[in-house]
Design a protein around this motif. Sequence first.
Motif, PDB file in Angstrom:
ATOM      1  N   ASN A 154       0.808  -1.210   0.000  1.00 60.40           N
ATOM      2  CA  ASN A 154       0.000   0.000   0.000  1.00 60.40           C
ATOM      3  C   ASN A 154       0.846   1.267   0.000  1.00 60.40           C
ATOM      4  O   ASN A 154       0.582   2.194  -0.754  1.00 60.40           O
ATOM      5  CB  ASN A 154      -0.962   0.005   1.192  1.00 60.40           C
ATOM      6  CG  ASN A 154      -1.986   1.095   1.094  1.00 60.40           C
ATOM      7  OD1 ASN A 154      -2.419   1.448   0.009  1.00 60.40           O
ATOM      8  ND2 ASN A 154      -2.370   1.641   2.218  1.00 60.40           N
ATOM      9  N   PHE A 212      -0.760   5.706  -6.344  1.00 61.11           N
ATOM     10  CA  PHE A 212      -2.204   5.520  -6.300  1.00 61.11           C
ATOM     11  C   PHE A 212      -2.744   4.759  -7.514  1.00 61.11           C
ATOM     12  O   PHE A 212      -3.535   3.821  -7.368  1.00 61.11           O
ATOM     13  CB  PHE A 212      -2.907   6.877  -6.179  1.00 61.11           C
ATOM     14  CG  PHE A 212      -4.397   6.766  -6.199  1.00 61.11           C
ATOM     15  CD1 PHE A 212      -5.081   6.312  -5.094  1.00 61.11           C
ATOM     16  CD2 PHE A 212      -5.112   7.088  -7.352  1.00 61.11           C
ATOM     17  CE1 PHE A 212      -6.460   6.186  -5.108  1.00 61.11           C
ATOM     18  CE2 PHE A 212      -6.485   6.966  -7.381  1.00 61.11           C
ATOM     19  CZ  PHE A 212      -7.163   6.517  -6.256  1.00 61.11           C
ATOM     20  N   LEU A 213      -2.352   5.134  -8.690  1.00 61.88           N
ATOM     21  CA  LEU A 213      -2.883   4.507  -9.898  1.00 61.88           C
ATOM     22  C   LEU A 213      -2.526   3.024  -9.958  1.00 61.88           C
ATOM     23  O   LEU A 213      -3.354   2.192 -10.343  1.00 61.88           O
ATOM     24  CB  LEU A 213      -2.379   5.238 -11.150  1.00 61.88           C
ATOM     25  CG  LEU A 213      -3.048   4.850 -12.455  1.00 61.88           C
ATOM     26  CD1 LEU A 213      -4.555   5.068 -12.377  1.00 61.88           C
ATOM     27  CD2 LEU A 213      -2.463   5.632 -13.608  1.00 61.88           C
ATOM     28  N   GLU A 214      -1.317   2.686  -9.565  1.00 62.77           N
ATOM     29  CA  GLU A 214      -0.925   1.280  -9.556  1.00 62.77           C
ATOM     30  C   GLU A 214      -1.694   0.489  -8.506  1.00 62.77           C
ATOM     31  O   GLU A 214      -2.036  -0.671  -8.727  1.00 62.77           O
ATOM     32  CB  GLU A 214       0.577   1.165  -9.330  1.00 62.77           C
ATOM     33  CG  GLU A 214       1.389   1.617 -10.519  1.00 62.77           C
ATOM     34  CD  GLU A 214       2.884   1.505 -10.291  1.00 62.77           C
ATOM     35  OE1 GLU A 214       3.322   0.767  -9.380  1.00 62.77           O
ATOM     36  OE2 GLU A 214       3.631   2.165 -11.029  1.00 62.77           O
ATOM     37  N   ARG A 215      -1.976   1.112  -7.367  1.00 61.58           N
ATOM     38  CA  ARG A 215      -2.781   0.446  -6.335  1.00 61.58           C
ATOM     39  C   ARG A 215      -4.186   0.154  -6.842  1.00 61.58           C
ATOM     40  O   ARG A 215      -4.763  -0.880  -6.498  1.00 61.58           O
ATOM     41  CB  ARG A 215      -2.876   1.316  -5.074  1.00 61.58           C
ATOM     42  CG  ARG A 215      -1.634   1.277  -4.247  1.00 61.58           C
ATOM     43  CD  ARG A 215      -1.829   2.055  -2.986  1.00 61.58           C
ATOM     44  NE  ARG A 215      -1.776   3.470  -3.351  1.00 61.58           N
ATOM     45  CZ  ARG A 215      -1.893   4.464  -2.509  1.00 61.58           C
ATOM     46  NH1 ARG A 215      -2.129   4.239  -1.241  1.00 61.58           N
ATOM     47  NH2 ARG A 215      -1.809   5.708  -2.914  1.00 61.58           N
ATOM     48  N   CYS A 216      -4.716   1.062  -7.661  1.00 64.54           N
ATOM     49  CA  CYS A 216      -6.064   0.879  -8.199  1.00 64.54           C
ATOM     50  C   CYS A 216      -6.165  -0.363  -9.085  1.00 64.54           C
ATOM     51  O   CYS A 216      -7.250  -0.912  -9.260  1.00 64.54           O
ATOM     52  CB  CYS A 216      -6.490   2.109  -8.994  1.00 64.54           C
ATOM     53  SG  CYS A 216      -6.841   3.535  -7.975  1.00 64.54           S
ATOM     54  N   PHE A 217      -5.061  -0.792  -9.655  1.00 60.51           N
ATOM     55  CA  PHE A 217      -5.051  -2.001 -10.478  1.00 60.51           C
ATOM     56  C   PHE A 217      -4.498  -3.212  -9.736  1.00 60.51           C
ATOM     57  O   PHE A 217      -4.942  -4.331  -9.959  1.00 60.51           O
ATOM     58  CB  PHE A 217      -4.237  -1.759 -11.759  1.00 60.51           C
ATOM     59  CG  PHE A 217      -4.919  -0.835 -12.704  1.00 60.51           C
ATOM     60  CD1 PHE A 217      -5.955  -1.289 -13.513  1.00 60.51           C
ATOM     61  CD2 PHE A 217      -4.545   0.489 -12.791  1.00 60.51           C
ATOM     62  CE1 PHE A 217      -6.601  -0.434 -14.383  1.00 60.51           C
ATOM     63  CE2 PHE A 217      -5.187   1.352 -13.655  1.00 60.51           C
ATOM     64  CZ  PHE A 217      -6.215   0.898 -14.453  1.00 60.51           C
ATOM     65  N   PRO A 266      -7.230  -4.922  -6.772  1.00 57.81           N
ATOM     66  CA  PRO A 266      -8.296  -5.748  -7.362  1.00 57.81           C
ATOM     67  C   PRO A 266      -7.748  -6.987  -8.073  1.00 57.81           C
ATOM     68  O   PRO A 266      -8.337  -8.060  -8.006  1.00 57.81           O
ATOM     69  CB  PRO A 266      -8.984  -4.807  -8.350  1.00 57.81           C
ATOM     70  CG  PRO A 266      -8.698  -3.453  -7.836  1.00 57.81           C
ATOM     71  CD  PRO A 266      -7.323  -3.539  -7.227  1.00 57.81           C
ATOM     72  N   SER A 267      -6.608  -6.840  -8.715  1.00 55.58           N
ATOM     73  CA  SER A 267      -6.000  -7.987  -9.393  1.00 55.58           C
ATOM     74  C   SER A 267      -5.559  -9.045  -8.385  1.00 55.58           C
ATOM     75  O   SER A 267      -5.706 -10.247  -8.632  1.00 55.58           O
ATOM     76  CB  SER A 267      -4.792  -7.543 -10.215  1.00 55.58           C
ATOM     77  OG  SER A 267      -5.193  -6.635 -11.208  1.00 55.58           O
TER      78      SER A 267
END
Length: 122
Positions: A94, A99-104, A107-108
């Motif tokens: 985390n 942020f953008l990489e965490r968004c993918f 969930p993956s």
Amino acid sequence: MSYLLAIFSGLLLRLSFPKPGVWILAWVALVPLFFSLKDKKPLKALTLSYITGVVFFISTLFWLINVSIAGMVVLCLYLALYVAVFGFGFALFNAKLPFLERCFFFPSLWVALEYLRGYIFT
């Protein structure tokens, strides 16, 4: 407070399944878990996520008591490990990911663990 949020998340997940079938809760059921995992070390996150998984699976698979109480408990404790691994990964990555990489990534990770749970190890 973190433990209550973890338990609440497990209950929300349960409520999103058929009977009672409040399916809309599936979209927000993990939010309390995320709040409980905020700024936690990986082992603490693993514990909190494990609690969420145990609450969810025991409340979902309670009917297996008719077959075997010990079997139901062991199965639920095993299946909760997948949620625990997710929490561990969440705490581990985390702060390291933008942020953008965490968004993918998260969930993956959840979908990958669901795939492993559903097709490979069970």
